[in-house]
Design an enzyme around this catalytic site. Structure first.
Site, short mmCIF file in Angstrom:
data_model
loop_
_atom_site.label_atom_id
_atom_site.label_comp_id
_atom_site.label_asym_id
_atom_site.label_seq_id
_atom_site.Cartn_x
_atom_site.Cartn_y
_atom_site.Cartn_z
N THR A 11 9.05 -1.99 -8.39
CA THR A 11 9.26 -0.54 -8.38
C THR A 11 8.43 0.14 -9.47
OG1 THR A 11 11.54 -0.88 -7.64
CG2 THR A 11 11.00 1.27 -8.58
N GLU A 12 7.62 1.11 -9.06
CA GLU A 12 6.81 1.93 -9.98
C GLU A 12 5.92 1.07 -10.87
OE1 GLU A 12 6.76 5.08 -9.59
OE2 GLU A 12 8.54 5.37 -8.35
N LEU A 13 5.51 -0.09 -10.37
CA LEU A 13 4.65 -1.04 -11.10
C LEU A 13 5.27 -1.49 -12.43
CD1 LEU A 13 1.02 0.32 -10.53
CD2 LEU A 13 2.37 -1.22 -9.11
N TRP A 22 3.56 2.54 -14.18
CA TRP A 22 2.44 3.46 -13.96
C TRP A 22 2.83 4.92 -14.23
CZ3 TRP A 22 0.92 4.09 -8.06
CH2 TRP A 22 2.00 4.58 -7.33
#
Length: 507
Positions: free
Chosen positions: A161-163, A315
């Site tokens: 999730t979300e890097l 990120w």
């Protein structure tokens, strides 16, 4: 001839179920809500449908058709056109319910052999940051199962999730069988090094780390429509030239799919940019459009990525850390409450309650609560449908507390502390926080463990000091006084405790 450079272009697809804007106004009108009705009680499914249909029509479908046409155009060429996608389980749920056409297009894309699907958390949650990783792992396995059943495809590469990334996340990803993991190529983990190479994960044997080139990615995702940007307008020819000039052999571009038609409207030229981008890239002899698993097979790591858990990256925002979801006290309270009630929710064995709890875990909710200022504030507010961060925080915490109360009401009897079962002086792997959970364990654990705890009076102490329940304590005392053993003991406890819970339901 120049050295070969692999260019990876990928897209993240995710839409959350958004909590109701009017929850506080309507909650008192519908106090007696059944568990199977909680979805409509907490979430604005009608508005989610409208948002999804708009995004599908403006972005998902036209962009996917452009990509399919690009792949078909070059399918007989030596240099083929390839892309990769990462979509949440929630996005797939919405597509199944509201836009089967989109799923058909993705099946067409996969059949070309030029598209790779990544694995992620089914509910796009922050569970990888919880102390107990079991819920996170369960969501990953759910996602793998979904992709296998729907597309007959098994992902080899993981995108959290979300890097969100650290050494522990990479270690678990390798244990789950993934060959690669992608994350943000930020300076705080690279130092003087470049994101345009393949790396190895610290403490892992084989899993490879692929790093997003965030500057090139953000040129498309955030700066494409900025007329005050000194590089505006951004053309496919210009961007391909920038890619060519990159040092390294693996340039990874990864953006939200909504970039194409939703964040930047069709009138901005973004869809034309996507259409011509592949043509401009393949013009360069050394540039090859590829996919993550292919790069992992063909390139060796040039170094190691080391990210301690205390320095977890993502990120999000300029900080590239987890502060987008964990910075202020409201965010911490919300996510912390969902983590705290994990055992309670699981031990209800109620599919509706477990699903609602997982919908509430979606990272978007604490993201909307961010109180950051400056450029980060603008990004957070752009994605939010709420009046303010404080507004969504009030709604989310009210819903979370309401949900916690319903879960505990469903359990009837629960403790302050977990009970851990041991067998042969070793922890059995079984623990519980409620009487329901305790009964479930009794039905499957080795009976010698039950005898061990009963005759040490461990059950009695748990009932007395954690459950604070004299009636349950007396059941354990009775079993001990009867000197029961083996399955006679197991059956006596199960039947007695179930009878007690049944009586608790009598008004």
């Amino acid at each position: 001839m120049n050295d070969k450079k692999y260019v990876l272009i990928g897209f993240k697809l995710h839409q959350p179920y958004r909590i109701r804007n009017d929850f506080l106004e309507h909650r008192y009108k519908r106090i007696n809500v059944k568990n199977y009705e909680l979805g409509d009680y907490y979430f604005g499914f009608k508005s989610d449908y409208e948002i999804f249909k708009r995004v599908a029509e403006k972005c998902y479908i036209p962009s996917s058709r452009i990509i399919l046409e690009s792949i078909e155009k070059y399918k007989r060429e030596i240099k083929r056109v390839k892309f990769f996608f990462s979509f949440s389980g929630i996005l797939i749920e919405q597509a199944k319910n509201w836009c089967e056409e989109l799923l058909d297009i993705f099946k067409d894309l996969l059949r070309t052999g030029c598209v790779e699907f990544l694995c992620q958390t089914y509910f796009h949650s922050l569970a990888s940051l919880w102390k107990d990783k079991s819920e996170w792992i369960e969501q990953i396995l759910m996602h793998k199962k979904l992709i296998k059943e729907l597309f007959n495809y098994e992902p080899k590469v993981f995108e959290n999730t979300e890097l969100i990334y650290n050494n522990t996340i990479a270690w678990y990803a390798e244990k789950l069988g993934f060959k690669g993991i992608i994350t943000e190529g930020c300076e705080k983990i690279l130092g003087w090094r470049k994101p345009t190479y393949v790396y190895k994960a610290k403490y892992c044997e084989n899993i490879r780390v692929l790093l997003r080139h965030y500057r090139l990615s953000d040129d498309i995702a955030f700066r494409f429509s900025m007329k005050n940007w000194d590089q505006w307008p951004l053309t496919a020819e210009k961007f391909a030239r920038w890619v060519k000039s990159c040092e390294g052999n693996c340039i990874l571009i990864f953006v939200d799919y909504e970039t194409f038609g939703e964040h930047h409207w069709k009138e901005s030229g973004i869809l034309d940019f996507l259409k011509y981008l592949t043509e401009e890239i393949v013009k360069y002899e050394e540039l090859y459009l590829s996919i993550p698993s292919e790069v992992i097979e063909n390139l060796q790591p040039v170094g190691e990525i080391d990210v301690n858990d205390s320095e977890t990256i993502s990120w999000a925002d300029e900080e590239k850390d987890i502060s987008a979801w964990y910075k202020n006290s409201l965010q911490k309270a919300y996510v912390g409450l969902l983590e705290k009630i994990t055992k309670y929710v699981k031990e209800t064995n109620d599919e509706n309650l477990i699903k609602i709890w997982r919908y509430l875990q979606v990272s978007d909710i604490p993201y909307y609560m961010s109180l950051k200022r400056g450029a980060s504030e603008e990004v957070h507010e752009y994605f939010s449908v709420y009046k303010s961060p404080l507004h969504v925080a009030t709604l989310a915490l009210a819903i979370a507390l309401d949900f916690e109360a319903r879960v505990k009401c469903d359990l009837k009897v629960f403790g302050k502390d977990e009970f851990h079962f041991y067998y042969n002086n070793n922890y059995s792997g079984f623990s519980c926080i409620s009487l329901k959970g305790f009964i479930d364990i009794l039905e499957k654990i080795n009976v010698e463990s039950i005898e061990h705890h009963l005759y040490r009076r461990d059950f009695e102490e748990w009932a007395k000091f954690s459950l604070e329940n004299e009636e349950v304590e007396q059941i354990f005392i009775n079993a001990r006084n009867k000197n029961l053993k083996g399955n006679d003991l197991r059956n006596f406890l199960i039947l007695s405790l179930k009878e007690y819970l049944k009586n608790k339901n009598i008004k």
